[in-house]
Design an enzyme around this catalytic site. Structure first.
Site, PDB file in Angstrom:
ATOM      1  N   GLN A 225      27.501  36.674 -14.104  1.00  0.00           N
ATOM      2  CA  GLN A 225      27.710  37.786 -15.031  1.00  0.00           C
ATOM      3  C   GLN A 225      28.289  39.002 -14.312  1.00  0.00           C
ATOM      4  O   GLN A 225      27.757  39.440 -13.294  1.00  0.00           O
ATOM      5  CB  GLN A 225      26.377  38.167 -15.687  1.00  0.00           C
ATOM      6  CG  GLN A 225      26.473  39.295 -16.677  1.00  0.00           C
ATOM      7  CD  GLN A 225      25.124  39.696 -17.254  1.00  0.00           C
ATOM      8  OE1 GLN A 225      25.055  40.467 -18.191  1.00  0.00           O
ATOM      9  NE2 GLN A 225      24.039  39.182 -16.694  1.00  0.00           N
TER      10      GLN A 225
ATOM     11  N   CYS B 215      25.061  45.897 -22.079  1.00  0.00           N
ATOM     12  CA  CYS B 215      24.015  46.715 -21.459  1.00  0.00           C
ATOM     13  C   CYS B 215      24.035  48.131 -22.022  1.00  0.00           C
ATOM     14  O   CYS B 215      25.061  48.814 -21.955  1.00  0.00           O
ATOM     15  CB  CYS B 215      24.201  46.754 -19.948  1.00  0.00           C
ATOM     16  SG  CYS B 215      22.950  47.758 -19.103  1.00  0.00           S
TER      17      CYS B 215
ATOM     18  N   LYS C 286      29.501  38.616 -23.426  1.00  0.00           N
ATOM     19  CA  LYS C 286      28.336  39.038 -24.207  1.00  0.00           C
ATOM     20  C   LYS C 286      28.582  40.468 -24.664  1.00  0.00           C
ATOM     21  O   LYS C 286      28.923  41.333 -23.845  1.00  0.00           O
ATOM     22  CB  LYS C 286      27.038  38.973 -23.406  1.00  0.00           C
ATOM     23  CG  LYS C 286      25.843  39.414 -24.252  1.00  0.00           C
ATOM     24  CD  LYS C 286      24.540  39.517 -23.492  1.00  0.00           C
ATOM     25  CE  LYS C 286      23.447  40.031 -24.431  1.00  0.00           C
ATOM     26  NZ  LYS C 286      22.170  40.279 -23.714  1.00  0.00           N
TER      27      LYS C 286
ATOM     28  N   HIS D  94      24.657  40.322 -29.146  1.00  0.00           N
ATOM     29  CA  HIS D  94      23.404  41.020 -29.398  1.00  0.00           C
ATOM     30  C   HIS D  94      23.660  41.897 -30.619  1.00  0.00           C
ATOM     31  O   HIS D  94      24.443  42.847 -30.555  1.00  0.00           O
ATOM     32  CB  HIS D  94      22.980  41.870 -28.208  1.00  0.00           C
ATOM     33  CG  HIS D  94      21.662  42.557 -28.440  1.00  0.00           C
ATOM     34  ND1 HIS D  94      20.500  42.127 -27.858  1.00  0.00           N
ATOM     35  CD2 HIS D  94      21.331  43.604 -29.227  1.00  0.00           C
ATOM     36  CE1 HIS D  94      19.495  42.904 -28.268  1.00  0.00           C
ATOM     37  NE2 HIS D  94      19.982  43.802 -29.100  1.00  0.00           N
TER      38      HIS D  94
ATOM     39  N   GLY E 121      16.161  36.573 -24.067  1.00  0.00           N
ATOM     40  CA  GLY E 121      15.831  37.347 -22.880  1.00  0.00           C
ATOM     41  C   GLY E 121      14.387  37.807 -22.886  1.00  0.00           C
ATOM     42  O   GLY E 121      13.508  37.179 -22.292  1.00  0.00           O
ATOM     43  N   ARG E 122      14.126  38.916 -23.587  1.00  0.00           N
ATOM     44  CA  ARG E 122      12.776  39.482 -23.601  1.00  0.00           C
ATOM     45  C   ARG E 122      11.748  38.494 -24.169  1.00  0.00           C
ATOM     46  O   ARG E 122      10.614  38.425 -23.692  1.00  0.00           O
ATOM     47  CB  ARG E 122      12.774  40.775 -24.425  1.00  0.00           C
ATOM     48  CG  ARG E 122      13.545  41.920 -23.766  1.00  0.00           C
ATOM     49  CD  ARG E 122      13.764  43.070 -24.742  1.00  0.00           C
ATOM     50  NE  ARG E 122      14.559  42.620 -25.882  1.00  0.00           N
ATOM     51  CZ  ARG E 122      14.381  43.033 -27.133  1.00  0.00           C
ATOM     52  NH1 ARG E 122      13.437  43.890 -27.416  1.00  0.00           N
ATOM     53  NH2 ARG E 122      15.147  42.571 -28.096  1.00  0.00           N
TER      54      ARG E 122
END
Length: 325
Positions: free
Chosen positions: A55, A85, A124, A153, A208-209
């Site tokens: 990434q 991000c 992403k 996302h 992810g989380r």
């Protein structure tokens, strides 16, 4: 996730079933950047047998191209560009989600990277910086560059993690993009994962989380789709996971500093303890030694009581997932 989803974390995820493929922490690319050897280990020393995408995050085109070519000399399964991000320190430098404010420059980056990457090249993204309405323009750009996959996302940068996601935008991408689309955001259990796929018709999920909170989620989803029984997770299972994570990361450290390691483990525990016990969270935040850390976990988790399937719906870490239940 920086300083979280490193090589030892991947090893632990794999021990519980793990994802179909991994993505490294991001290589923070800028002019003069040299590959981070510790992040590179997630590719060169990864014995899980699963593909690992490298990434990148950054906005300096010559450096992104140079680092991509360097990474292709290692056994990575592909190059992934991070446009998601939301960290202010990243966005201020027009990297990550900050790049979404500069679609023309983003277009040039994608053109240059696609020309320099002969194999798998993925992106992403978030839906935009300020508003989901920006996503239409972004999809126009993404569709021009022969991406091998687009992970979305489904929030804007401004929304961070504090709102429900916008699954209709993922579905729009599925209907528009010529490549597979991967859905991301608010998957915390089997039902939220299945419902996100059902609402968007996406080709897969990135988690992810939710995986930090429950490493069983990948295997549970596979079992559910196969019509097989789905494991019920108990506090004792959670204790086993935390102890394995603690020991695996500790064993990987070149120099072990107990207090620093305990503080690092708290980055995982803030996700894990959500919705369990207020006193557990209170005590774990104040742990300073490995003995105290492990004893606190033992005190609150040494039982066969099932853990809550869902975290609190309106915490700072998990918010708005009830729309997928």
């Amino acid at each position: 996730m920086q300083a979280i989803t490193h090589l030892p974390f991947m090893r632990v995820m794999h021990a519980f079933g793990g994802p179909d493929y991994f993505v490294t922490e991001y290589f923070r690319v800028y002019e003069g950047y040299v590959l981070d050897k510790n992040i590179l280990r997630s590719i060169t020393e990864n014995a899980t047998g699963r593909p690992v995408d490298a990434q990148l995050i950054g906005q300096h085109i010559p450096s992104l191209v140079r680092i991509s070519k360097e990474l292709l000399e290692f056994p990575t399964s592909g190059i992934d560009l991070n446009l998601g991000c939301p960290a202010p320190v990243v966005c201020r430098k027009d990297a990550g989600g900050g790049l979404l404010r500069k679609p023309d420059h983003l277009n040039r980056i994608l053109e240059a990277l696609r020309k320099s990457i002969p194999g798998r090249f993925t992106v992403k993204t978030r839906l935009g910086y300020e508003s989901p309405e920006e996503f239409t323009r972004l999809i126009e750009i993404f569709s021009q560059h022969g991406l091998d996959a687009l992970t979305i996302h489904a929030r804007t940068v401004r929304e961070r993690y504090q709102t429900p996601i916008h699954p209709e935008q993922i579905r729009f991408a599925v209907q528009t993009m010529p490549c597979p689309v991967i859905a991301n955001g608010n998957v915390v259990d089997v039902s939220t994962g299945q419902n996100l796929i059902a609402q968007t018709m996406a080709d897969g999920l990135m988690i992810g989380r939710g995986a930090i909170r429950s490493p069983w989620i990948f295997k549970q989803l596979r079992n559910a789709y196969a019509g097989e029984p789905v494991q019920t997770i108990t506090r004792a299972d959670l204790l086993e996971y935390i102890n394995l994570l603690y020991d695996t990361i500790a064993d990987d450290l070149p120099v072990f500093d107990e207090q620093k390691h305990v503080n690092h483990m708290k980055k995982y525990l803030v996700y894990i303890v959500q919705g369990l016990d207020t006193e557990f969270e209170h005590q774990i935040r104040r742990a300073t030694t490995g003995k105290n850390f492990k004893q606190t976990c033992l005190t609150f988790l040494d039982s066969r009581e099932p853990v809550p399937v869902f975290p609190p719906n309106h915490s700072k870490l998990f918010c708005g997932f009830d729309t997928l239940r």
